[in-house]
Design an enzyme around this catalytic site. Structure first.
Site, PDB file in Angstrom:
ATOM      1  N   GLU B  30       0.840  -1.188   0.000  1.00  0.00           N
ATOM      2  CA  GLU B  30       0.000   0.000   0.000  1.00  0.00           C
ATOM      3  C   GLU B  30       0.878   1.242   0.000  1.00  0.00           C
ATOM      4  OE1 GLU B  30      -2.047  -0.875   3.591  1.00  0.00           O
ATOM      5  OE2 GLU B  30      -3.291  -2.408   2.659  1.00  0.00           O
ATOM      6  N   ALA B  72      -5.847  -3.904   0.872  1.00  0.00           N
ATOM      7  CA  ALA B  72      -6.276  -5.301   0.855  1.00  0.00           C
ATOM      8  C   ALA B  72      -5.076  -6.163   1.211  1.00  0.00           C
ATOM      9  CB  ALA B  72      -6.819  -5.659  -0.531  1.00  0.00           C
ATOM     10  N   GLU B  73      -4.758  -6.222   2.508  1.00  0.00           N
ATOM     11  CA  GLU B  73      -3.552  -6.925   2.932  1.00  0.00           C
ATOM     12  C   GLU B  73      -3.591  -8.395   2.534  1.00  0.00           C
ATOM     13  OE1 GLU B  73      -5.247  -4.894   4.977  1.00  0.00           O
ATOM     14  OE2 GLU B  73      -3.821  -3.264   5.312  1.00  0.00           O
ATOM     15  N   PHE B  96       2.041  -1.585   8.624  1.00  0.00           N
ATOM     16  CA  PHE B  96       2.332  -1.708  10.054  1.00  0.00           C
ATOM     17  C   PHE B  96       2.218  -3.186  10.420  1.00  0.00           C
ATOM     18  CE2 PHE B  96       1.084   2.696   9.637  1.00  0.00           C
ATOM     19  CZ  PHE B  96       1.950   3.353  10.479  1.00  0.00           C
ATOM     20  N   ASP B  98       1.127  -4.510  12.834  1.00  0.00           N
ATOM     21  CA  ASP B  98      -0.169  -4.728  13.487  1.00  0.00           C
ATOM     22  C   ASP B  98      -1.236  -5.235  12.490  1.00  0.00           C
ATOM     23  OD1 ASP B  98       0.366  -2.662  16.089  1.00  0.00           O
ATOM     24  OD2 ASP B  98       1.391  -2.193  14.229  1.00  0.00           O
ATOM     25  N   PHE B  99      -1.046  -4.902  11.206  1.00  0.00           N
ATOM     26  CA  PHE B  99      -2.053  -5.286  10.206  1.00  0.00           C
ATOM     27  C   PHE B  99      -1.944  -6.760   9.817  1.00  0.00           C
ATOM     28  CE2 PHE B  99      -1.983  -0.654   8.422  1.00  0.00           C
ATOM     29  CZ  PHE B  99      -2.443  -0.196   9.642  1.00  0.00           C
ATOM     30  N   ILE B 100      -1.032  -7.485  10.442  1.00  0.00           N
ATOM     31  CA  ILE B 100      -0.894  -8.911  10.148  1.00  0.00           C
ATOM     32  C   ILE B 100      -2.215  -9.643  10.409  1.00  0.00           C
ATOM     33  CG2 ILE B 100      -0.019  -9.567  12.453  1.00  0.00           C
ATOM     34  CD1 ILE B 100       1.070 -11.003   9.033  1.00  0.00           C
ATOM     35  N   HIS B 142      -1.076   0.389  16.127  1.00  0.00           N
ATOM     36  CA  HIS B 142      -0.029   0.798  15.182  1.00  0.00           C
ATOM     37  C   HIS B 142       1.345   0.868  15.860  1.00  0.00           C
ATOM     38  CE1 HIS B 142      -3.519   2.162  12.864  1.00  0.00           C
ATOM     39  NE2 HIS B 142      -2.761   2.377  11.829  1.00  0.00           N
TER      40      HIS B 142
END
Lengths: 365, 344
Positions: B30, B72-73, B96, B98-100, B142
């Site tokens: 992104e 759209a991870e 980040f 954290d978005f895992i 985050h």
């Protein structure tokens, strides 16, 4: 082999933009004009003006370091407030981080909104009667939660609805589809309100998807979808009213795409919108401003005056100052506060840390 | 030749070296180009990510190799994994760490398991770059340091560079490694300057660096906490106490030998980690040392970590939350006992 191919119909043609007021506040679609009382019209205007003033103050406070995280709302007042205007006190709100106005008008005290912005835990402690979850930070995570809340409302026989707010960027996430599909499969009473302000931070909506509209994404989930002029309070109100009626009647969820624009940056954390948007584009959208057109409309109906405008603005300024003072009076946070919130009853390792930090905090006093 | 550059520029430099060297290296995520997808900004250039780390890379390599994705991870991480299996060498940026939560399956069940499940026949030369670290007032979702989560998963290599030099060499190793590697970039280190090798170089995984030698105490500092450890070591030195500070640089593989040898010499170990304390890298290192060097220990192993609670948003509270030199010295005092400490 000759397989049937449907390449003639353009799906976006089934999703025309609903517009009732033009930019000068003239009714251009009498047929779609919703039933709404004069008092309600006035109250909606009052909320939009109030929110605009509060937003302007919030930007200043943020620059002075007196507020923390803040996502500006100017431009999106109709999308936010004309839709949330349909919320019953017992309806559930699932906001994104920008949707603080809906939270406040649904019952979150303003000083708590400021405390949320500052990262104080009291900003997350909602009044018992407030049916809302925290502003969602993780993009589209509220969509599946809306399905769950709506399903719960249905199972318990409540005639209530879950209002789920997100932006255009969220429609790229799997959670958006999953939430809509799930709510659709169970005919759960949810309204998915996609505020399409055209930019996911910097990425224009045309680069996010090949779909010509976001409303049409409802088709795959088998639910209703409608695109409205998000700068037109009456159009937003009408579409939401219909969606709520369907939801209550057991006809399932609706996806509402509001075409709108944020005048300011994505957040006050540092993006520079002049780098990814042209002044011409912003100027174009400012001409469609929801407050301007609604003011024209109400003035013609004799429902709004300069005096109303000034009174409302003054009220907003007074309330913001009062809320800020109230937020300033709240006591400072400690690590023991954090640990204390981890579980209903501290587990052994949390208790040990609580004891250790209490001793340390005691030393500091 | 060494040049001075920031941690952030070292990342940019490493990516450019890799992309020049090998056509199959692509950058996806992104905003990795950032603004390159906005028509009127085409000529002006793009800003390169949320912290500008990849700035200018799209100008040099074009949009075929620097790919901005929708939010759209799961989508782009899955695409990067399968592209890696079928011949590309993608660098996938998870903005980040954290978005895992939005794409863990692609990393944990797909990337990490392909080599194993295909009986060694499938290669996954994927590099995930991700931002971690507290101290930036970025709140609970985050600011986490989730390297332990990935260290726990078999099949992943985990890299936590603490300075520009290590970042460049370890990132280049990651990109040209044939297994999936996740590289953590601490957001508070981006502006940090240091000497970096000018040309192409790699650093081996599983090789810790001794940042300071000592015989009385070993401190293992993870990521930027190595600097907290060094500050504590300075303070202890004033009391005549010699501290050895180790930067493990990678958690998977972990250079156990360097840590154990150090503990054999000093008899005392503190691990400093800003991540949560349970099932963490700090806990893991403590267990390994307890297992392999128990007889050499003169005191219980101490961990100086965050409390077992999310990272607070409030700036003053975040400061109280983080490991500090004072907390390290407090742990040391507990280890040696009040009588020894006050006699120092």
């Amino acid at each position: 082999m000759d397989l049937p191919v449907n390449d003639s119909g353009r799906i976006e043609d089934f999703f025309p933009t609903l517009r009732i007021l033009d930019t000068q506040g003239h009714v251009i679609n009498e047929q779609a004009r919703p039933e709404i009382s004069n008092d309600e019209l006035k109250e909606l205007m009052r909320r939009m003006v109030y929110t605009r003033v509060w937003d302007q103050r919030a930007l200043k406070l943020n620059r002075q370091g007196r507020l923390g995280f803040y996502a500006p709302v100017a431009g999106q007042e109709a999308s936010m407030l004309a839709s949330a205007f349909l919320m019953d006190q017992e309806d559930w709100l699932l906001p994104s981080y920008r949707d603080i106005p809906q939270l406040v008008w649904h019952g979150l005290p303003l000083y708590k909104a400021f405390l949320y912005s500052r990262g104080h835990f009291e900003g997350g402690q909602y009044p018992e009667e407030l049916k809302a979850v925290m502003p969602q930070i993780i993009i589209a995570a509220q969509c599946t939660q809306a399905a769950g809340i709506a399903l719960g409302l249905k199972k318990r026989g409540k005639k209530q609805v879950a209002f789920c707010y997100f932006g255009d960027g969220a429609t790229s996430q799997g959670d958006f589809y999953e939430g809509m599909n799930f709510a659709g499969a169970y005919r759960a009473p949810a309204i998915f309100i996609c505020q399409n302000n055209r930019f996911a931070i910097s990425v224009p909506v045309e680069k996010q998807t090949a779909a010509a509209s976001l409303a049409q994404k409802a088709v795959a989930a088998g639910i209703r979808g409608i695109q409205v002029d998000g700068m037109d309070p009456l159009a937003v109100y009408a579409a939401t009213k219909k969606a709520r009626e369907h939801a209550i009647a057991g006809d399932g969820p609706t996806l509402i795409e509001t075409l709108t624009y944020r005048y300011g940056p994505h957040t006050m954390a540092g993006d520079d919108p002049t780098r990814y948007r042209t002044d011409e584009l912003t100027g174009e959208w400012e001409k469609r401003d929801p407050l301007i057109r609604f003011r024209f409309y109400l003035e013609r109906l004799g429902l709004w005056s300069q005096e109303d405008e000034e009174q409302t603005a003054e009220q907003a300024r007074t309330d913001v100052d009062k809320a800020l003072k109230q937020a300033d009076r709240v006591s400072k946070q400690n690590v023991t506060d954090l640990l204390g919130f981890m579980f209903e009853k501290p587990t052994q390792n949390i208790q040990e840390q609580l004891d250790a930090y209490s001793a340390r905090e005691g030393d500091q006093r | 030749m060494a040049v001075k550059m920031s941690y952030s520029d070292a990342i940019n430099d490493a990516i450019r070296f890799a992309m020049r060297k090998d056509e199959s290296v692509v950058l996806i995520g992104e905003d990795v180009a950032g603004g390159a997808e906005v028509d009127h900004l085409q000529d002006e250039g793009a800003w390169g990510g949320v912290f500008g780390v990849t700035k200018g890379i799209v100008e040099e390599f074009g949009r075929d190799r620097v790919i901005d994705t929708p939010i759209a991870e799961s989508g782009y991480m899955g695409a990067a994994v399968s592209a890696a299996v079928t011949g590309l060498r993608p660098i996938s940026e998870l903005m980040f760490n954290d978005f895992i939560g939005s794409c863990l399956d692609e990393v944990m069940n797909q990337a990490a398991k392909f080599h194993y499940m295909f009986g060694g026949k499938a290669k996954v030369p994927l590099t995930i770059r991700t931002i971690d670290g507290a101290g930036f007032n970025a709140a609970a979702q985050h600011s986490q340091s989730l390297y332990a989560l990935f260290t726990h998963i078999p099949g992943l290599k985990v890299v936590i560079p603490s300075n520009p030099y290590d970042m460049k060499g370890l990132l280049l190793s990651a990109i040209f490694d044939d297994d999936p590697v996740i590289v953590f970039e601490d957001k508070t280190l981006y502006g940090m300057k240091g000497e970096v090798g000018e040309g192409f170089y790699t650093l081996p995984f599983g090789k810790a660096e001794i940042k300071r030698s000592g015989k009385d105490l070993t401190i293992v500092g993870l990521g930027k906490q190595v600097y907290t450890a060094l500050k504590a070591a300075d303070q202890l030195a004033k009391k005549g106490f010699e501290t050895e500070v180790i930067d493990p640089r990678t958690l998977s593989p972990l250079d156990e030998d360097t840590i154990i040898k150090s503990v054999q010499k000093t008899g005392r170990l503190i691990i400093v980690d800003e991540a949560y304390p349970r099932c963490s890298a700090a806990t893991d290192i403590a267990a390994i040392v307890g297992d392999k060097a128990f007889d050499y220990l003169d005191a219980p192993i101490k961990r100086v970590t965050a409390p077992h609670a999310p990272v607070p948003f409030s700036p003053p509270l975040e400061k109280l939350y983080m490991p500090t030199p004072e907390k390290i010295i407090e742990a040391f005092r507990e280890m040696v006992g009040e009588h020894v400490f006050s006699a120092l």
